[in-house]
Design a protein around this motif. Sequence first.
Motif, PDB file in Angstrom:
ATOM      1  N   CYS A  59     -30.216  24.453  42.844  1.00 41.34           N
ATOM      2  CA  CYS A  59     -30.841  23.197  43.280  1.00 41.34           C
ATOM      3  C   CYS A  59     -32.356  23.275  43.132  1.00 41.34           C
ATOM      4  O   CYS A  59     -32.995  22.318  42.690  1.00 41.34           O
ATOM      5  CB  CYS A  59     -30.467  22.909  44.727  1.00 41.34           C
ATOM      6  SG  CYS A  59     -31.369  21.548  45.467  1.00 41.34           S
ATOM      7  N   CYS A  60     -32.937  24.412  43.499  1.00 43.82           N
ATOM      8  CA  CYS A  60     -34.394  24.565  43.402  1.00 43.82           C
ATOM      9  C   CYS A  60     -34.865  24.586  41.948  1.00 43.82           C
ATOM     10  O   CYS A  60     -35.927  24.057  41.634  1.00 43.82           O
ATOM     11  CB  CYS A  60     -34.834  25.843  44.107  1.00 43.82           C
ATOM     12  SG  CYS A  60     -34.659  25.776  45.894  1.00 43.82           S
ATOM     13  N   LEU A  61     -34.075  25.192  41.061  1.00 44.24           N
ATOM     14  CA  LEU A  61     -34.492  25.326  39.663  1.00 44.24           C
ATOM     15  C   LEU A  61     -34.199  24.090  38.822  1.00 44.24           C
ATOM     16  O   LEU A  61     -35.016  23.686  37.995  1.00 44.24           O
ATOM     17  CB  LEU A  61     -33.819  26.547  39.029  1.00 44.24           C
ATOM     18  CG  LEU A  61     -34.213  27.901  39.609  1.00 44.24           C
ATOM     19  CD1 LEU A  61     -33.408  29.015  38.951  1.00 44.24           C
ATOM     20  CD2 LEU A  61     -35.705  28.145  39.435  1.00 44.24           C
ATOM     21  N   VAL A  62     -33.024  23.482  39.025  1.00 45.03           N
ATOM     22  CA  VAL A  62     -32.583  22.399  38.150  1.00 45.03           C
ATOM     23  C   VAL A  62     -32.829  21.030  38.765  1.00 45.03           C
ATOM     24  O   VAL A  62     -33.193  20.090  38.081  1.00 45.03           O
ATOM     25  CB  VAL A  62     -31.089  22.585  37.788  1.00 45.03           C
ATOM     26  CG1 VAL A  62     -30.588  21.446  36.942  1.00 45.03           C
ATOM     27  CG2 VAL A  62     -30.888  23.909  37.071  1.00 45.03           C
ATOM     28  N   GLY A  63     -32.587  20.915  40.044  1.00 44.00           N
ATOM     29  CA  GLY A  63     -32.747  19.621  40.701  1.00 44.00           C
ATOM     30  C   GLY A  63     -31.508  19.285  41.510  1.00 44.00           C
ATOM     31  O   GLY A  63     -30.493  19.977  41.447  1.00 44.00           O
ATOM     32  N   THR A  64     -31.600  18.185  42.227  1.00 44.03           N
ATOM     33  CA  THR A  64     -30.514  17.842  43.145  1.00 44.03           C
ATOM     34  C   THR A  64     -29.668  16.672  42.670  1.00 44.03           C
ATOM     35  O   THR A  64     -28.869  16.148  43.430  1.00 44.03           O
ATOM     36  CB  THR A  64     -31.079  17.488  44.529  1.00 44.03           C
ATOM     37  OG1 THR A  64     -31.952  16.368  44.387  1.00 44.03           O
ATOM     38  CG2 THR A  64     -31.798  18.655  45.140  1.00 44.03           C
ATOM     39  N   PHE A  70     -24.502  18.092  45.458  1.00 43.71           N
ATOM     40  CA  PHE A  70     -25.145  19.311  45.956  1.00 43.71           C
ATOM     41  C   PHE A  70     -24.958  19.445  47.460  1.00 43.71           C
ATOM     42  O   PHE A  70     -24.587  20.510  47.960  1.00 43.71           O
ATOM     43  CB  PHE A  70     -26.643  19.323  45.632  1.00 43.71           C
ATOM     44  CG  PHE A  70     -27.409  20.299  46.486  1.00 43.71           C
ATOM     45  CD1 PHE A  70     -27.269  21.671  46.276  1.00 43.71           C
ATOM     46  CD2 PHE A  70     -28.221  19.864  47.512  1.00 43.71           C
ATOM     47  CE1 PHE A  70     -27.943  22.579  47.072  1.00 43.71           C
ATOM     48  CE2 PHE A  70     -28.899  20.763  48.312  1.00 43.71           C
ATOM     49  CZ  PHE A  70     -28.758  22.120  48.092  1.00 43.71           C
ATOM     50  N   LEU A  71     -25.213  18.369  48.186  1.00 46.71           N
ATOM     51  CA  LEU A  71     -25.131  18.426  49.643  1.00 46.71           C
ATOM     52  C   LEU A  71     -23.723  18.751  50.119  1.00 46.71           C
ATOM     53  O   LEU A  71     -23.535  19.585  51.002  1.00 46.71           O
ATOM     54  CB  LEU A  71     -25.609  17.101  50.240  1.00 46.71           C
ATOM     55  CG  LEU A  71     -25.995  17.115  51.701  1.00 46.71           C
ATOM     56  CD1 LEU A  71     -27.089  18.130  51.956  1.00 46.71           C
ATOM     57  CD2 LEU A  71     -26.443  15.736  52.138  1.00 46.71           C
ATOM     58  N   SER A  72     -22.734  18.142  49.521  1.00 46.26           N
ATOM     59  CA  SER A  72     -21.362  18.423  49.946  1.00 46.26           C
ATOM     60  C   SER A  72     -20.957  19.850  49.583  1.00 46.26           C
ATOM     61  O   SER A  72     -20.272  20.523  50.354  1.00 46.26           O
ATOM     62  CB  SER A  72     -20.395  17.416  49.344  1.00 46.26           C
ATOM     63  OG  SER A  72     -20.400  17.493  47.950  1.00 46.26           O
ATOM     64  N   GLY A  73     -21.382  20.341  48.433  1.00 43.43           N
ATOM     65  CA  GLY A  73     -21.072  21.720  48.058  1.00 43.43           C
ATOM     66  C   GLY A  73     -21.746  22.728  48.966  1.00 43.43           C
ATOM     67  O   GLY A  73     -21.136  23.716  49.396  1.00 43.43           O
TER      68      GLY A  73
END
Length: 127
Positions: A59-64, A70-73
């Motif tokens: 998430c930090c490298l690629v984006g959200t 992302f949040l559910s994972g």
Amino acid sequence: QAHTCLIHFIKSTMSGTSLATVVGKFLTDYTSNTPNKLKVIDAYLTYIFFTGVFQFVYCCLVGTFPFNAFLSGFISTVASFILGVCLRLQVNPSNKSQFINISPERAFADFIFAHVILHLIVINFIG
């Protein structure tokens, strides 16, 4: 047992014992004193932990985008880790006095039921 390892670590650090010695003692105690059921649960917890770390770094490298995915994972990994810790606490023989009416089979059934509910919510949240 973890408390005694922490005390041993603090005492050994103060006395000048190397970190390798402390880690070696911890691993020796862990392999000889921990039941196999707890080792399997610990392996699961390690896997879930590193899955959450990988998701966060990604998430930090690629984006959200998409953020819900992302949040559910990430919520799924955190909640799975918490459920695994609860299972480990209930199955641990040294905690038997705190969980008198809960058998290991019942704890595992609760763990599976909570996972089913968790993943139904996570799938619903994804959209």
